[in-house]
Design a protein around this motif. Structure first.
Motif, PDB file in Angstrom:
ATOM      1  N   UNK A 142       1.275 -12.748   2.007  1.00 41.87           N
ATOM      2  CA  UNK A 142      -0.073 -12.682   2.573  1.00 41.87           C
ATOM      3  C   UNK A 142      -1.084 -13.123   1.523  1.00 41.87           C
ATOM      4  N   UNK A 143      -2.118 -13.821   1.978  1.00 40.18           N
ATOM      5  CA  UNK A 143      -3.228 -14.205   1.108  1.00 40.18           C
ATOM      6  C   UNK A 143      -4.300 -13.133   1.229  1.00 40.18           C
ATOM      7  N   UNK A 144      -4.505 -12.367   0.147  1.00 40.67           N
ATOM      8  CA  UNK A 144      -5.474 -11.275   0.132  1.00 40.67           C
ATOM      9  C   UNK A 144      -6.547 -11.599  -0.906  1.00 40.67           C
ATOM     10  N   UNK A 145      -7.743 -11.883  -0.454  1.00 42.26           N
ATOM     11  CA  UNK A 145      -8.856 -12.230  -1.344  1.00 42.26           C
ATOM     12  C   UNK A 145      -8.503 -13.391  -2.274  1.00 42.26           C
ATOM     13  N   UNK A 146      -7.735 -14.345  -1.758  1.00 43.83           N
ATOM     14  CA  UNK A 146      -7.365 -15.503  -2.557  1.00 43.83           C
ATOM     15  C   UNK A 146      -6.151 -15.301  -3.444  1.00 43.83           C
ATOM     16  N   UNK A 147      -5.578 -14.090  -3.432  1.00 45.13           N
ATOM     17  CA  UNK A 147      -4.386 -13.780  -4.235  1.00 45.13           C
ATOM     18  C   UNK A 147      -3.166 -13.785  -3.331  1.00 45.13           C
ATOM     19  N   UNK A 148      -2.161 -14.558  -3.690  1.00 44.96           N
ATOM     20  CA  UNK A 148      -0.917 -14.575  -2.926  1.00 44.96           C
ATOM     21  C   UNK A 148      -0.091 -13.344  -3.249  1.00 44.96           C
ATOM     22  N   UNK A 149       0.002 -12.403  -2.284  1.00 42.83           N
ATOM     23  CA  UNK A 149       0.697 -11.133  -2.484  1.00 42.83           C
ATOM     24  C   UNK A 149       2.017 -11.177  -1.716  1.00 42.83           C
ATOM     25  N   UNK A 150       3.124 -11.043  -2.438  1.00 41.17           N
ATOM     26  CA  UNK A 150       4.445 -10.973  -1.831  1.00 41.17           C
ATOM     27  C   UNK A 150       4.817  -9.512  -1.655  1.00 41.17           C
ATOM     28  N   UNK A 151       4.939  -9.074  -0.391  1.00 44.95           N
ATOM     29  CA  UNK A 151       5.278  -7.679  -0.084  1.00 44.95           C
ATOM     30  C   UNK A 151       6.777  -7.601   0.155  1.00 44.95           C
ATOM     31  N   UNK A 152       7.460  -6.807  -0.670  1.00 40.72           N
ATOM     32  CA  UNK A 152       8.908  -6.645  -0.549  1.00 40.72           C
ATOM     33  C   UNK A 152       9.241  -5.187  -0.238  1.00 40.72           C
ATOM     34  N   UNK A 153      10.505  -4.923   0.014  1.00 42.31           N
ATOM     35  CA  UNK A 153      10.949  -3.573   0.319  1.00 42.31           C
ATOM     36  C   UNK A 153      12.106  -3.595   1.301  1.00 42.31           C
ATOM     37  N   UNK A 154      12.731  -2.437   1.491  1.00 45.45           N
ATOM     38  CA  UNK A 154      13.862  -2.342   2.398  1.00 45.45           C
ATOM     39  C   UNK A 154      13.431  -2.602   3.833  1.00 45.45           C
ATOM     40  N   UNK A 155      14.389  -2.994   4.662  1.00 42.13           N
ATOM     41  CA  UNK A 155      14.106  -3.261   6.060  1.00 42.13           C
ATOM     42  C   UNK A 155      13.617  -1.992   6.752  1.00 42.13           C
ATOM     43  N   UNK A 156      12.518  -2.097   7.506  1.00 39.87           N
ATOM     44  CA  UNK A 156      11.983  -0.966   8.242  1.00 39.87           C
ATOM     45  C   UNK A 156      10.986  -0.131   7.477  1.00 39.87           C
ATOM     46  N   UNK A 157      10.641  -0.523   6.243  1.00 40.66           N
ATOM     47  CA  UNK A 157       9.725   0.281   5.437  1.00 40.66           C
ATOM     48  C   UNK A 157       8.264   0.087   5.870  1.00 40.66           C
ATOM     49  N   UNK A 158       7.990  -1.005   6.620  1.00 42.51           N
ATOM     50  CA  UNK A 158       6.638  -1.217   7.115  1.00 42.51           C
ATOM     51  C   UNK A 158       5.947  -2.445   6.561  1.00 42.51           C
ATOM     52  N   UNK A 159       6.695  -3.437   6.126  1.00 38.75           N
ATOM     53  CA  UNK A 159       6.096  -4.648   5.545  1.00 38.75           C
ATOM     54  C   UNK A 159       5.309  -5.435   6.590  1.00 38.75           C
ATOM     55  N   UNK A 160       5.920  -5.671   7.743  1.00 38.16           N
ATOM     56  CA  UNK A 160       5.257  -6.469   8.774  1.00 38.16           C
ATOM     57  C   UNK A 160       4.047  -5.744   9.347  1.00 38.16           C
ATOM     58  N   UNK A 161       4.149  -4.422   9.529  1.00 35.67           N
ATOM     59  CA  UNK A 161       3.018  -3.652  10.038  1.00 35.67           C
ATOM     60  C   UNK A 161       1.848  -3.687   9.059  1.00 35.67           C
ATOM     61  N   UNK A 162       2.162  -3.619   7.782  1.00 33.34           N
ATOM     62  CA  UNK A 162       1.108  -3.715   6.760  1.00 33.34           C
ATOM     63  C   UNK A 162       0.465  -5.091   6.781  1.00 33.34           C
ATOM     64  N   UNK A 163       1.291  -6.134   6.946  1.00 31.47           N
ATOM     65  CA  UNK A 163       0.754  -7.491   7.025  1.00 31.47           C
ATOM     66  C   UNK A 163      -0.145  -7.656   8.247  1.00 31.47           C
ATOM     67  N   UNK A 164       0.219  -7.050   9.371  1.00 30.67           N
ATOM     68  CA  UNK A 164      -0.600  -7.120  10.573  1.00 30.67           C
ATOM     69  C   UNK A 164      -1.954  -6.456  10.350  1.00 30.67           C
ATOM     70  N   UNK A 165      -1.963  -5.309   9.680  1.00 27.98           N
ATOM     71  CA  UNK A 165      -3.222  -4.637   9.368  1.00 27.98           C
ATOM     72  C   UNK A 165      -4.081  -5.488   8.440  1.00 27.98           C
TER      73      UNK A 165
END
Length: 318
Positions: A142-165
């Motif tokens: 995700x691009x957050x304030x111009x910073x490319x942030x790579x969100x990692x973690x185990x499956x089901x931890x909430x990465x996609x939901x966080x990206x949607x928010x």
């Protein structure tokens, strides 16, 4: 390593094909571009025949002063069975001897209307991007304030939901689930989405949604430089988490160490807001402002001041 053919370069830069159409599917194996200068004098001992050959104003001016027999000889030696192509710049006319040699050998002869230096720069950048080291990482970019942030973690931890928010809060999605990463420079990682899942986001219980359709074209990016890694993990009561931020962890991706932060996940924590703050704090650190170090310096000064006052009180009692 990705395969690049002369045809790819023709389509990318809309270069005019003059001769040697049979060889447009020849493979390019080097990102470097060669300008055959000394070769035109007849010295082909160290001829870089496996590279794209560029003929600019200087080379063609010298070629025009050769005799007809010399022109045929130089053109014949320039066109080898592994030469991916010969490119004439500045829109100049191609010598007849070179056209004939390219048609006989199947070496693509191309022409660009731009200056030689500009053509070299664009083609080199294009080939280096194609030949860059490549890997794929499970996560969300995700691009957050111009910073490319790579969100990692185990499956089901909430990465996609966080990206949607984050997208709802005005930031931009680059890739979900699988992030393709290329190292385009010694310290530059570029992340993008596979074509199959570009602009798509998977939300458990809801399914697959098209972010660009729902939130508009301004909510997505095709690629972004990765500057920060945020690893989401389930909160562990027995684990000691960093509370000051003095210790900076890194994650090695290909040959680059990327700053990494670990965020424990539990009910009540707004991960999107925390990631926003992490991105802004990262920008401040790059500008030379480090809140953790400032706090540490203040604490050290207070401790030293307290010790000095104790010594002074001890002297008065004595």
């Amino acid at each position: 390593m990705a395969k690049v053919r002369t045809q790819d370069m023709l389509e990318r830069f809309r270069i005019e094909l003059l001769a040697g159409e049979e060889g447009v599917h020849r493979e390019i194996s080097m990102s470097e571009v060669s300008r055959p200068g000394i070769e035109l004098t007849g010295y082909f001992k160290y001829y870089a025949k496996d590279r794209i050959q560029l003929l600019g104003k200087t080379e063609l001016s010298y070629f025009a002063e050769l005799t007809k027999e010399q022109k045929k000889d130089r053109a014949y030696h320039l066109c080898t069975d592994i030469t991916p192509g010969i490119l004439i710049t500045r829109g100049m006319d191609a010598p007849e001897e070179l056209i004939e040699a390219c048609n006989q050998s199947g070496v693509p002869l191309m022409r660009s209307p731009y200056k030689t230096s500009r053509v070299i720069s664009r083609i080199t950048n294009f080939l280096e991007a194609k030949f860059a080291p490549f890997t794929a990482v499970h996560g969300v970019l995700v691009d957050v304030y111009g910073i490319g942030v790579l969100i990692t973690g185990q499956s089901g931890v909430g990465k996609s939901e966080t990206a949607l928010e984050l997208v709802k809060r005005g930031h931009r999605l680059v890739a979900d689930d699988s992030v393709e990463i290329r190292q385009e420079d010694y310290d530059r990682l570029i992340g993008s989405a596979p074509p199959l899942i570009e602009h798509l986001l998977e939300i458990r219980g809801l399914g697959i949604i098209n972010v660009m359709t729902l939130f508009g074209a301004g909510s997505v990016l095709t690629h972004k430089r990765i500057s920060l890694v945020i690893n989401l993990e389930t909160w562990d009561q027995k684990k000691q988490y960093d509370r000051l931020g003095l210790e900076e962890e890194t994650m090695r991706i290909i040959d680059v160490n990327v700053p990494k932060a670990i965020l424990p996940v539990r009910p009540g924590r707004n991960l999107a807001v925390i990631i926003e703050v992490a991105a802004m704090n990262f920008r401040l650190k790059r500008m030379g402002v480090n809140a953790a170090e400032e706090f540490s310096e203040r604490l050290s000064k207070m401790i030293q001041q307290g010790e000095h006052e104790e010594d002074h009180d001890y002297d008065l009692d004595f």
